[in-house]
Design an enzyme around this catalytic site. Structure first.
Site, mmCIF file in Angstrom:
data_model
loop_
_atom_site.group_PDB
_atom_site.id
_atom_site.type_symbol
_atom_site.label_atom_id
_atom_site.label_comp_id
_atom_site.label_asym_id
_atom_site.label_seq_id
_atom_site.Cartn_x
_atom_site.Cartn_y
_atom_site.Cartn_z
ATOM 1 N N GLU A 170 0.799 -1.228 0.000
ATOM 2 C CA GLU A 170 0.000 0.000 0.000
ATOM 3 C C GLU A 170 0.828 1.272 0.000
ATOM 4 O O GLU A 170 0.552 2.215 -0.744
ATOM 5 C CB GLU A 170 -0.964 0.008 1.197
ATOM 6 C CG GLU A 170 -2.127 -0.964 1.083
ATOM 7 C CD GLU A 170 -1.787 -2.389 1.511
ATOM 8 O OE1 GLU A 170 -0.643 -2.609 1.969
ATOM 9 O OE2 GLU A 170 -2.647 -3.272 1.404
ATOM 10 N N HIS A 202 -11.174 -4.214 9.863
ATOM 11 C CA HIS A 202 -11.915 -3.920 8.633
ATOM 12 C C HIS A 202 -13.096 -2.980 8.872
ATOM 13 O O HIS A 202 -13.952 -2.841 8.013
ATOM 14 C CB HIS A 202 -12.424 -5.215 7.989
ATOM 15 C CG HIS A 202 -11.351 -6.007 7.297
ATOM 16 N ND1 HIS A 202 -10.385 -6.698 7.986
ATOM 17 C CD2 HIS A 202 -11.090 -6.207 5.981
ATOM 18 C CE1 HIS A 202 -9.582 -7.300 7.122
ATOM 19 N NE2 HIS A 202 -9.981 -7.017 5.892
#
Lengths: 327, 343
Positions: A60, A129
């Site tokens: 990322e 999440h």
């Protein structure tokens, strides 16, 4: 005029902007052949090729930095965070380079890029999440922060974000991808810096964004029946705030409730209340109130998870208490 | 006697340097050295503030890499030790010095400072102050070149990007992540590790399980070279091949230049850990003295010609200082300018 689900509205926005401008590209994990974790880029690689729908390795911070380098040199990348929480790993690139580089370079470079993807508390996805990074990124200078909430504004806002010359963090919500809307025809672009009037009312101003907008409208339906008349404003732009719309409403209702899904400490409402007190303190008839998620990692257990975020019934009660002068 | 990693040898006789190119290389290295010496002076005289990391000793790397590319057309990405990379890329000494003085005429309008030198005009992508964070940005610039060429059909897009960083950075994830992506997509980029043996006070061998950085290229299917970073012609030679590969679409190259900084990490570093013997070993390899000798031995320049260049460069640097001193401060009314791109 066609009915479209939110994930597809986002796809249409991406498709239209890629067709319009060949410097627009998408990069991220599984955005190409797989079509994105929520199918926002489904099959676009067949139309635009692998280079414009760039499937990246799971790295990322590095692919975000790559997008910044590409943006500095003239492209308009869209990064999809497969889950926005993963972009914690890209915090350095987003804060130091996307956010600050234009300033530290004395205006040498602009960074037209969009960082978008699903955030928020879903259904029992677990703490990692279920994050609301808008609050974490709120202090970074140079970033625009936007949260969409309907299929229609998702499309119009994403198109505007892609055309913007600044880095835009664009928050979608995991539980809203299947919301349906009728899409306006033609090139529909919605300004990034304007809040949306969701329901006009006179009793109290409710400021909210993303999924909590729908909790607020649900609460309003119950409140209407009992004769309450709240005004609901979807902030849309979390940075900068649209004080024209916010201020006009406060001058009308003189009461403010902020409903957010991020945690209370260091949340969006924390800053918004401070800013409202700075600007409109004399207009307020009551202490501004924030309704936020608990300051805890989002628990997996469904009952505990529901207790973590604000529920419509709590909004009903808070509005009544405020309008009835109990706050 | 200290044990140094053996420097690879380069046969100078194979270099084929014209007088013009030789003078250009010499000029560039002397500019870097003279500029940095002046920075130290200005810092101690209180004209320059914050962290200032000088490049003395490493000039053969900046010059050997950037002057072998097309300065101003190819992209350069640097670190916090970025003054000399900016100069080699063509950013005028005046603009760099004014930036260090925090003036409006600086290349970053006084908003960046020593570690944040930028010049879009000279394709200087920046000084990046945190370890490793420039590598992805450089990789993105290289991706952009490939994208223009292959996706937008721009045949003139053949620019190469050079990403500079140090030995300490080679243990950071962004280094490995970007090597992977650059090799995967055959990006036109040269990763230049300036291995000066020390990450502030951390000796490379104490931080790195496998100290030969150039060998890490192999894990990504990428060519890796080690080179004597005190020899501008040796650097130029490996960079020539890396540039050729990049322009031909053959992908990235990793170059490990073995070099040394003659000063501490920054001007605030007491520099207590490096031994006298080690410093002497490397000072004896001064890249400017070495190249001067090459130039005169090969009849590319006389001592007088080189001295004349030294004098000219001193004048350029003195002029940069005067320009910086005479330049205006940024207007306080512009404090919030440049946060966002103007609509």
């Amino acid at each position: 005029m066609a009915e479209t689900l939110m994930f597809n509205a986002l796809r249409e926005a991406t498709d239209e902007e890629m067709a319009r401008d060949n410097t627009v590209l998408v990069m991220g994990e599984d955005v190409g052949h797989y079509g994105g974790s929520y199918k926002v880029t489904k099959d676009l690689y067949k139309k635009y090729g692998d280079l414009r729908l760039l499937d990246t390795p799971i790295a990322e911070n590095s692919f975000t930095g790559m997008a910044i380098g590409a943006a500095m040199t003239g492209l308009r990348p869209i990064i999809e965070g497969m889950n926005m929480g993963f972009l914690l790993l890209a915090f350095n690139q987003i804060a130091n380079n996307a956010g600050m580089l234009r300033y530290t370079s004395g205006g040498n470079y602009k960074i037209p890029m969009v960082i978008r993807g699903p955030g928020g508390v879903g259904r029992q996805l677990g703490a990692e999440h279920s994050q609301r990074l808008e609050a974490y990124f709120h202090a970074v200078p140079g970033l625009k922060i936007v949260a969409c909430s309907t299929a229609k504004n998702a499309k119009g806002l994403l198109k505007a974000a892609i055309r913007d010359d600044n880095p835009v963090l664009f928050f979608e919500h995991v539980l809203l991808y299947n919301l349906k809307d009728t899409m306006p025809d033609g090139d529909f672009v919605q300004p990034l810096d304007k809040a949306e009037m969701v329901r006009e009312g006179k009793d109290v101003t409710i400021l909210t964004y993303s999924r909590m907008r729908h909790h607020c409208t649900q609460a309003a339906k119950a409140l209407e029946k009992e004769g309450y008349d709240p005004e609901i404003i979807d902030l849309i732009s979390l940075k900068p705030f649209d004080f024209d719309t916010i201020g006009a409403s406060i001058k009308k209702t003189h009461k403010v409730i902020i409903v957010e899904e991020c945690m209370q400490t260091g949340g969006i409402a924390a800053e918004l209340i401070a800013a409202i007190c700075d600007r409109y303190f004399d207009e307020l008839d009551a202490q501004p109130v924030r309704m936020s998620s608990q300051d805890i990692p989002t628990p997996y257990n469904g009952t505990l998870e529901n207790l973590t975020i604000i529920q419509p019934q709590q909004i009903v009660e808070k509005v009544k208490a405020m309008v009835d002068g109990q706050i | 006697m200290i044990q140094e990693r053996p420097l690879p040898t380069f046969k100078a006789s194979t270099a084929e340097v014209s007088k013009e190119e030789g003078l250009r290389l010499y000029n560039d290295m002397v500019l870097g050295r003279t500029f940095e010496d002046k920075c130290a002076e200005m810092y101690y005289r209180g004209k320059m503030f914050g962290f200032v990391h000088l490049y003395n000793g490493q000039e053969a790397v900046s010059t050997g890499v950037i002057q072998t590319m097309r300065p101003g057309e190819d992209y350069v990405c640097s670190t916090y030790r970025d003054h000399v990379h900016a100069l080699s890329a063509g950013v005028p000494a005046r603009e760099v010095m004014a930036e260090l003085f925090g003036k409006e005429t600086g290349c970053s309008k006084g908003r960046g400072g020593s570690m944040h030198l930028f010049s879009a005009k000279h394709r200087m992508l920046g000084g990046f102050a945190f370890i490793g964070e420039g590598i992805p940005v450089a990789t993105g610039a290289a991706f952009q070149t490939k994208y223009r060429r292959e996706s937008m059909g721009d045949e003139s897009a053949d620019q190469v990007t050079a990403a500079f960083f140090g030995d300490g950075t080679s243990n950071n994830g962004q280094f490995f992540e970007c090597l992977n992506m650059a090799a995967l997509w055959k990006l036109p980029i040269i990763y230049v590790v300036e291995n000066n043996k020390w990450a502030i006070g951390m000796a490379h061998d104490r931080a790195t399980s496998s100290p030969k950085i150039y060998k890490k290229a192999e894990a990504f299917g990428m060519p890796g070279f080690e080179v004597d970073g005190m020899d501008v012609l040796a650097v130029r030679s490996v960079v020539k091949e890396a540039v050729r590969r990049a322009r031909a679409g053959e992908g990235p190259t990793l170059i490990e230049a073995l070099t040394y900084r003659f000063r501490g990490h920054s001007l605030a570093d007491p520099d207590e850990l490096r031994s006298k013997e080690e410093k002497e070993f490397w000072l004896a390899k001064d890249p400017i003295k070495r190249f001067s000798a090459y130039m005169t031995e090969h009849n590319l320049a006389t001592n007088d010609e080189l001295k004349a260049i030294d004098k000219e460069i001193q004048a350029v640097v003195d002029d940069a200082v005067q320009f910086g001193l005479d330049s205006p401060e940024p207007n306080p009314a512009d404090l919030r300018k440049y946060i966002f791109a103007e609509e």
